[in-house]
Design a protein around this motif. Structure first.
Motif, PDB file in Angstrom:
ATOM      1  N   GLU A  89     -73.497  24.089 -84.462  1.00 41.41           N
ATOM      2  CA  GLU A  89     -72.384  24.554 -83.628  1.00 41.41           C
ATOM      3  C   GLU A  89     -71.100  23.761 -83.862  1.00 41.41           C
ATOM      4  O   GLU A  89     -70.039  24.324 -84.033  1.00 41.41           O
ATOM      5  CB  GLU A  89     -72.791  24.466 -82.156  1.00 41.41           C
ATOM      6  CG  GLU A  89     -71.689  24.813 -81.170  1.00 41.41           C
ATOM      7  CD  GLU A  89     -71.306  26.288 -81.215  1.00 41.41           C
ATOM      8  OE1 GLU A  89     -70.151  26.596 -80.891  1.00 41.41           O
ATOM      9  OE2 GLU A  89     -72.150  27.115 -81.570  1.00 41.41           O
ATOM     10  N   TRP A 144     -76.856  28.212 -85.931  1.00 42.13           N
ATOM     11  CA  TRP A 144     -76.342  29.580 -85.917  1.00 42.13           C
ATOM     12  C   TRP A 144     -76.628  30.220 -87.258  1.00 42.13           C
ATOM     13  O   TRP A 144     -76.501  29.583 -88.308  1.00 42.13           O
ATOM     14  CB  TRP A 144     -74.838  29.606 -85.671  1.00 42.13           C
ATOM     15  CG  TRP A 144     -74.480  29.369 -84.255  1.00 42.13           C
ATOM     16  CD1 TRP A 144     -74.066  28.198 -83.688  1.00 42.13           C
ATOM     17  CD2 TRP A 144     -74.504  30.336 -83.192  1.00 42.13           C
ATOM     18  NE1 TRP A 144     -73.842  28.371 -82.345  1.00 42.13           N
ATOM     19  CE2 TRP A 144     -74.100  29.660 -82.016  1.00 42.13           C
ATOM     20  CE3 TRP A 144     -74.829  31.691 -83.133  1.00 42.13           C
ATOM     21  CZ2 TRP A 144     -74.014  30.318 -80.793  1.00 42.13           C
ATOM     22  CZ3 TRP A 144     -74.744  32.336 -81.917  1.00 42.13           C
ATOM     23  CH2 TRP A 144     -74.338  31.655 -80.765  1.00 42.13           C
ATOM     24  N   LYS A 155     -70.735  34.151 -86.738  1.00 41.55           N
ATOM     25  CA  LYS A 155     -71.972  33.841 -86.037  1.00 41.55           C
ATOM     26  C   LYS A 155     -72.637  35.112 -85.537  1.00 41.55           C
ATOM     27  O   LYS A 155     -71.985  35.989 -84.990  1.00 41.55           O
ATOM     28  CB  LYS A 155     -71.694  32.910 -84.859  1.00 41.55           C
ATOM     29  CG  LYS A 155     -71.200  31.533 -85.291  1.00 41.55           C
ATOM     30  CD  LYS A 155     -71.086  30.612 -84.111  1.00 41.55           C
ATOM     31  CE  LYS A 155     -69.727  30.707 -83.476  1.00 41.55           C
ATOM     32  NZ  LYS A 155     -69.480  29.652 -82.495  1.00 41.55           N
ATOM     33  N   GLN A 189     -78.669  32.524 -82.859  1.00 43.75           N
ATOM     34  CA  GLN A 189     -79.214  31.205 -83.135  1.00 43.75           C
ATOM     35  C   GLN A 189     -80.674  31.359 -83.504  1.00 43.75           C
ATOM     36  O   GLN A 189     -81.387  32.168 -82.906  1.00 43.75           O
ATOM     37  CB  GLN A 189     -79.058  30.284 -81.929  1.00 43.75           C
ATOM     38  CG  GLN A 189     -77.605  29.877 -81.710  1.00 43.75           C
ATOM     39  CD  GLN A 189     -77.445  29.034 -80.476  1.00 43.75           C
ATOM     40  OE1 GLN A 189     -77.643  29.523 -79.375  1.00 43.75           O
ATOM     41  NE2 GLN A 189     -77.092  27.773 -80.661  1.00 43.75           N
TER      42      GLN A 189
END
Length: 152
Positions: A34, A46, A142, A145
């Motif tokens: 991140e 991510w 992104k 996750q």
């Protein structure tokens, strides 16, 4: 040399919140922390629109499943989110993730035939999606996750 590298760096299970320099060698690209360019400490990585990593193949030859645990943020531009899962160049699954509850992990279980496992000393896992979001301060695309990946 290849076998030594696999033995030293690759695992059948990766926790993308607790990578160190050794297991970080499993990342092929498209996965990032991140806040910085260092490996995470307690934070999942991510995934971008195309992310890849390597898993070791267990010694015991039998059919297995690739278990991926993802956390998709509750953001409208992401849904529905198609995800293509390739293992060693072969498309194994194309799930479509619908809107999810924020903070709720999604676990995918994808069968991997013994023949695929036996043909390679390691598995190259590539995850692709056309869906992403980015903030003004962060140019990276992104998507979600990734919490963990394992061959079970």
């Amino acid at each position: 040399h290849r076998e030594k590298y696999i033995e030293e760096h690759l695992r059948v299970m990766l926790d993308f919140r607790q990578l160190d320099q050794e297991t970080g060698a499993s990342i092929l690209g498209g996965l990032f922390p991140e806040q910085s360019n260092t490996l995470p400490n307690g934070q999942p990585l991510w995934a971008s629109v195309r992310a890849g990593f390597l898993l070791a193949v267990p010694a015991e030859q039998r059919d297995r499943q690739l278990v991926l645990t993802l956390q998709v943020p509750d953001r409208a531009p992401l849904f529905p989110m198609p995800l293509t899962v390739r293992v060693n160049g072969h498309v194994l699954a194309t799930p479509v993730l619908e809107a999810v509850q924020a903070g709720h992990p999604e676990t995918l279980r994808i069968p991997v035939a013994r023949e695929v496992l036996a043909a390679y000393p390691a598995l190259e896992v590539i995850l692709e999606t056309p869906r992403y979001f980015s903030g003004i301060e962060d140019h990276r695309m992104k998507s979600y996750q990734i919490l963990s990946a394992a061959l079970e």
